[in-house]
Design a protein around this motif. Structure first.
Motif, PDB file in Angstrom:
ATOM      1  N   TYR A 130     -33.099 -28.219   1.548  1.00 39.29           N
ATOM      2  CA  TYR A 130     -31.643 -28.121   1.522  1.00 39.29           C
ATOM      3  C   TYR A 130     -31.101 -28.032   0.104  1.00 39.29           C
ATOM      4  N   ILE A 131     -30.272 -27.011  -0.133  1.00 34.93           N
ATOM      5  CA  ILE A 131     -29.574 -26.863  -1.408  1.00 34.93           C
ATOM      6  C   ILE A 131     -28.077 -26.828  -1.118  1.00 34.93           C
ATOM      7  N   SER A 132     -27.353 -27.740  -1.711  1.00 36.06           N
ATOM      8  CA  SER A 132     -25.913 -27.808  -1.477  1.00 36.06           C
ATOM      9  C   SER A 132     -25.222 -26.556  -2.009  1.00 36.06           C
ATOM     10  N   MET A 133     -24.246 -26.064  -1.237  1.00 37.76           N
ATOM     11  CA  MET A 133     -23.518 -24.862  -1.619  1.00 37.76           C
ATOM     12  C   MET A 133     -22.156 -25.165  -2.245  1.00 37.76           C
ATOM     13  N   ASP A 134     -21.725 -26.431  -2.240  1.00 38.16           N
ATOM     14  CA  ASP A 134     -20.426 -26.776  -2.830  1.00 38.16           C
ATOM     15  C   ASP A 134     -20.598 -27.051  -4.319  1.00 38.16           C
TER      16      ASP A 134
ATOM     17  N   SER B 147     -20.167 -21.297  -3.154  1.00 39.12           N
ATOM     18  CA  SER B 147     -19.091 -22.284  -2.992  1.00 39.12           C
ATOM     19  C   SER B 147     -18.015 -21.764  -2.045  1.00 39.12           C
TER      20      SER B 147
ATOM     21  N   HIS C 177     -19.210 -22.061   1.446  1.00 37.88           N
ATOM     22  CA  HIS C 177     -19.216 -23.455   1.893  1.00 37.88           C
ATOM     23  C   HIS C 177     -17.822 -23.916   2.308  1.00 37.88           C
ATOM     24  N   TYR C 178     -16.838 -23.640   1.495  1.00 37.57           N
ATOM     25  CA  TYR C 178     -15.496 -24.176   1.755  1.00 37.57           C
ATOM     26  C   TYR C 178     -14.703 -23.383   2.794  1.00 37.57           C
TER      27      TYR C 178
ATOM     28  N   ILE D  79     -28.343 -26.348   9.941  1.00 39.50           N
ATOM     29  CA  ILE D  79     -28.423 -27.017   8.647  1.00 39.50           C
ATOM     30  C   ILE D  79     -29.774 -26.719   8.012  1.00 39.50           C
TER      31      ILE D  79
ATOM     32  N   ASP E 121     -24.968 -24.767   7.128  1.00 45.47           N
ATOM     33  CA  ASP E 121     -24.816 -25.806   6.110  1.00 45.47           C
ATOM     34  C   ASP E 121     -26.013 -25.779   5.172  1.00 45.47           C
ATOM     35  N   GLY E 122     -25.765 -25.453   3.919  1.00 46.36           N
ATOM     36  CA  GLY E 122     -26.829 -25.470   2.922  1.00 46.36           C
ATOM     37  C   GLY E 122     -27.555 -24.144   2.788  1.00 46.36           C
TER      38      GLY E 122
ATOM     39  N   ARG F 243     -17.676 -21.835   6.770  1.00 42.91           N
ATOM     40  CA  ARG F 243     -18.673 -22.575   7.546  1.00 42.91           C
ATOM     41  C   ARG F 243     -18.380 -22.512   9.040  1.00 42.91           C
TER      42      ARG F 243
END
Length: 267
Positions: free
Chosen positions: A189-193, A168, A171-172, A183, A225-226, A175
């Motif tokens: 793709y796995i979201s990091m947020d 997280s 990500h924030y 990406i 991203d991701g 990046r």
């Protein structure tokens, strides 16, 4: 910095491997570090040969630190795999393309270099060998006019929740600019947020962060991203980017100049 590659420092030689035994020793070291001593899944060829190698090895330069003080014969103590864009475009592409869409990164206005398979023999863990590898990379970057370095870096294991704070935070706060931000591939793709930014415990995030990733961040590194789960190596991978012009002054002095003695980057 000039003259680092091929230089001998206290019995350690920094060079781009140009002999078969040097490349094979680097691949054997990679097998020992990435497969034999972990829960990674080795393919049949790796199991029978004891070497970690793939099709990209044929296109790469293999940076090695060789210990000439070692008992009966020289020993590869550390290695990095380097792949220049000029070669990747003509041959098999980049390894990172197996996990990330690099379309926009390839439009970066300058020469890019992929770094990968970084490892140090367990007997040599500590400041010296990783520092020497980074001295070699700095020299290589200058010799070839590299403007940006990138590559996949890993968290050990595939449990996203174990690294939720670190992912997280990346990500924030870390990046890369969207104009050239890779990406994670569709379907992987796995979201990091994972955690809202205002709920991240910074100390916990840094505790979860592997040493090599910490080193890149402290030098001015950024992420794509991701994230991606690598089932073969049982890791969570992120794409790290380090534009040469973004390298912090501390590391520019240490690795791209001669003003100070070398210190370890990956701490």
């Amino acid at each position: 910095m000039s003259g680092t590659l091929g230089e001998m420092i206290n019995g350690y030689e920094i060079k781009v491997a140009n002999e078969h035994w040097e490349i094979e020793a680097a691949q054997k070291l990679r097998f020992n570090v990435f497969i034999e001593s972990t829960t990674a899944r080795a393919n049949w060829h790796a199991e029978t040969s004891g070497l970690d190698r793939d099709k990209f090895d044929l296109d790469c330069d293999h940076l090695v630190v060789i210990d000439h003080n070692h008992q009966s014969e020289p020993k590869v103590a550390g290695t990095y795999r380097l792949l220049r864009e000029t070669i990747a475009r003509r041959r098999r592409g980049f390894y990172s393309e197996t996990e990330y869409d690099l379309t926009v990164l390839k439009m970066f206005p300058g020469n890019i270099l992929e770094l990968g398979r970084s490892c140090v023999h367990p007997d040599y863990r500590g400041r010296a060998v990783m520092s020497l590898l980074w001295r070699g990379i700095a020299d290589y970057v200058q010799r070839h006019g590299i403007d940006l370095m990138f590559g996949c870096a890993s968290f050990s294991g595939s449990d996203i929740s174990a690294f939720s704070s670190a992912l997280s935070l990346l990500h924030y706060q870390h990046r890369a600019p969207a104009l050239w931000r890779p990406i994670a591939s569709q379907g992987r793709y796995i979201s990091m947020d994972i955690i809202p930014e205002d709920e991240i415990e910074i100390r916990q995030a840094w505790r979860e962060m592997p040493p090599l990733i910490k080193g890149y961040l402290r030098a001015g590194g950024m992420v794509g991203d991701g994230a991606v789960i690598d089932t073969d190596f049982n890791t969570i991978d992120i794409c790290l980017l380090l534009p040469i012009q973004s390298i912090t002054e501390k590391y520019r002095r240490h690795y791209l100049g001669e003003k100070e003695t070398v210190q370890e980057m990956a701490v």
